[in-house]
Design a protein around this motif. Structure first.
Motif, short mmCIF file in Angstrom:
data_model
loop_
_atom_site.label_atom_id
_atom_site.label_comp_id
_atom_site.label_asym_id
_atom_site.label_seq_id
_atom_site.Cartn_x
_atom_site.Cartn_y
_atom_site.Cartn_z
N UNK A 47 0.82 -1.21 0.00
CA UNK A 47 0.00 0.00 0.00
C UNK A 47 0.86 1.27 0.00
N UNK A 48 2.14 1.16 0.30
CA UNK A 48 3.02 2.33 0.21
C UNK A 48 3.44 2.64 -1.22
N UNK A 49 3.31 1.65 -2.12
CA UNK A 49 3.81 1.80 -3.48
C UNK A 49 2.85 2.65 -4.31
N UNK A 50 3.38 3.62 -5.01
CA UNK A 50 2.58 4.50 -5.84
C UNK A 50 2.66 4.14 -7.31
N UNK A 51 3.30 4.99 -8.07
CA UNK A 51 3.31 4.89 -9.52
C UNK A 51 4.57 4.21 -10.05
N UNK A 52 4.45 3.66 -11.23
CA UNK A 52 5.61 3.13 -11.95
C UNK A 52 6.11 4.22 -12.89
N UNK A 53 7.37 4.62 -12.73
CA UNK A 53 7.94 5.70 -13.54
C UNK A 53 8.67 5.10 -14.73
N UNK A 54 8.31 5.54 -15.93
CA UNK A 54 8.80 4.91 -17.15
C UNK A 54 9.26 5.98 -18.15
N UNK A 55 10.49 5.89 -18.65
CA UNK A 55 10.89 6.81 -19.73
C UNK A 55 9.95 6.67 -20.92
N UNK A 56 9.65 7.77 -21.58
CA UNK A 56 8.72 7.73 -22.70
C UNK A 56 9.19 6.78 -23.80
#
Length: 299
Positions: A47-56
Motif C-alpha cells: 500500500x506504500x507503493x505508488x506509480x511506476x515511472x517509465x521513460x517515454x
C-alpha cells in the motif's frame, strides 16, 4: 525507533513511494521492472507503493507487457512517464499508450525536463506538451536547485493559468548532496504557492542519513514529509527538519507527525495536507519500503 499507528501511517505513506527503477543508469529490462513492481504492490506493505515511472522511450514496450500481465478487473496501474527525447514524439507515444491501456493502466503524470540555459523559458511549452497526453495528466517541470525557485514557480503558475489545470515541479536529488537550506527554500516556495511537486532520489532512507564514505546527506522520506507539512507554518525550521539524521526523532501518531516530541500539525486531515508533495520517487523502492516498515513497533 519511531512508533507508527496504522491509521496515520497509511494516511501519510499510502501510495507515496513511486518506483523509479527504470531511471537507473543501468536499468533492468522493462519486463523485469514491471514484474518486480507488481510483486512489490502485492506484498503486505504494498500500500506504500505508488506509480511506476517509465521513460517515454519505453512506453511502447511497457504497453505490450501490461496487456499480457494485467488481469481483467484488477487494480489499475498508475504510471508517470519521463520525457527525455523529442517532445512531440514523446507526447504522441504517451497519448497512444494511455488511450490503449486506460483504465487498466493510466498515465497520471509526466516529468518534463528543463529546456535551455534559462529554466523558465520553456516552461509554458513543456506544460502544454505534457497536457497533450490527456486532460487529467499532471505536468511536472524540472526545478533546478541552482535557480531561485520563485522564478520557476512564477513560470509554472502562469503556465497553469493558461492551461486551466494544475501544473507541478519535480526536484532532482540524484546528484551531489543538496544543501538543506537550498532544498528547504524550494519546498517552502512550492508549498507556499500550492504548487504540487515530486522528489526524485537514488535511494530514499526512512530518515535522512549521511553517507559513510562521502559524508553527503541522503534525505529521508519522513524528513521530506515533515518538511512539507511544516513549510509555511509556524512549525520547526524546514532546513533543520531536512537535516535530522536520528531515527528516533520522529513518531507518526494518530494526528500526524511528531518531531522530538513536538507535533507538526497539518491544517486538516493528514492525507490531504501531504499535498503539495505528490510522491517520492526512488530508484530503489524495495529498500525504501523495507526501511519504512522497519520503523513499525515490535509485535
Amino acid at each position: 525507533m519511531a512508533l507508527l499507528i496504522p491509521d496515520a501511517r497509511r494516511s501519510l505513506l499510502g501510495g507515496l513511494i513511486d518506483d523509479g527503477t527504470l531511471l537507473r543508469p543501468s536499468p533492468p529490462t522493462v519486463a523485469r521492472a514491471v514484474d518486480t513492481y507488481l510483486r512489490l504492490r502485492a506484498t503486505e506493505r504494498g500500500w506504500m507503493v505508488g506509480r511506476l515511472v517509465v521513460p517515454a522511450s519505453h512506453l511502447d514496450e511497457l504497453a505490450g507487457i501490461l496487456v499480457r500481465a494485467l488481469k481483467p478487473g484488477g487494480a489499475s496501474v498508475p504510471i508517470v512517464t519521463a520525457f527525455v527525447g523529442d517532445t512531440a514524439l514523446d507526447v504522441s507515444m504517451a497519448s497512444a499508450v494511455h488511450t490503449m491501456l486506460d483504465p487498466a493502466a493510466r498515465i497520471e503524470g509526466v516529468l518534463l525536463p528543463s529546456r535551455g540555459s534559462n529554466p523558465t523559458e520553456g516552461v509554458a511549452g513543456s506544460v502544454a506538451a505534457g497536457n497533450g497526453i490527456h486532460q487529467g495528466v499532471l505536468s511536472m517541470v524540472a526545478m533546478p536547485l541552482d535557480t531561485p525557485p520563485a522564478e520557476v514557480i512564477d513560470a509554472l503558475t502562469a503556465a497553469s493559468e493558461v492551461a486551466l489545470r494544475p501544473t507541478g515541479a519535480w526536484l532532482d536529488l540524484r546528484s551531489d548532496s543538496v544543501d538543506p537550506a537550498v532544498l528547504a527554500t524550494a519546498i517552502s516556495e512550492s508549498a507556499g504557492s500550492s504548487v504540487p511537486f515530486t522528489v526524485l532520489s537514488n535511494d530514499l532512507p526512512a530518515v535522512s542519513r549521511a553517507d559513510r564514505k562521502s559524508g553527503k546527506l541522503r534525505y529521508g522520506a519522513l524528513n521530506l514529509l515533515a518538511a512539507t507539512i511544516s513549510a509555511g507554518s509556524a512549525g520547526p525550521d524546514v532546513a533543520a527538519v531536512l537535516a535530522d539524521v536520528a531515527p528516533q526523532s520522529y513518531t507518526i501518531e494518530f494526528g500526524g507527525l511528531t518531531r522530538y516530541g513536538e507535533a507538526i500539525h497539518p491544517n486538516g486531515s493528514v492525507g490531504a495536507d501531504r499535498s503539495p508533495l505528490v510522491s517520492l520517487t526512488t530508484l530503489e523502492p524495495a529498500d525504501t519500503i523495507a526501511a519504512l516498515s522497519a520503523l513499525d513497533p515490535p509485535t
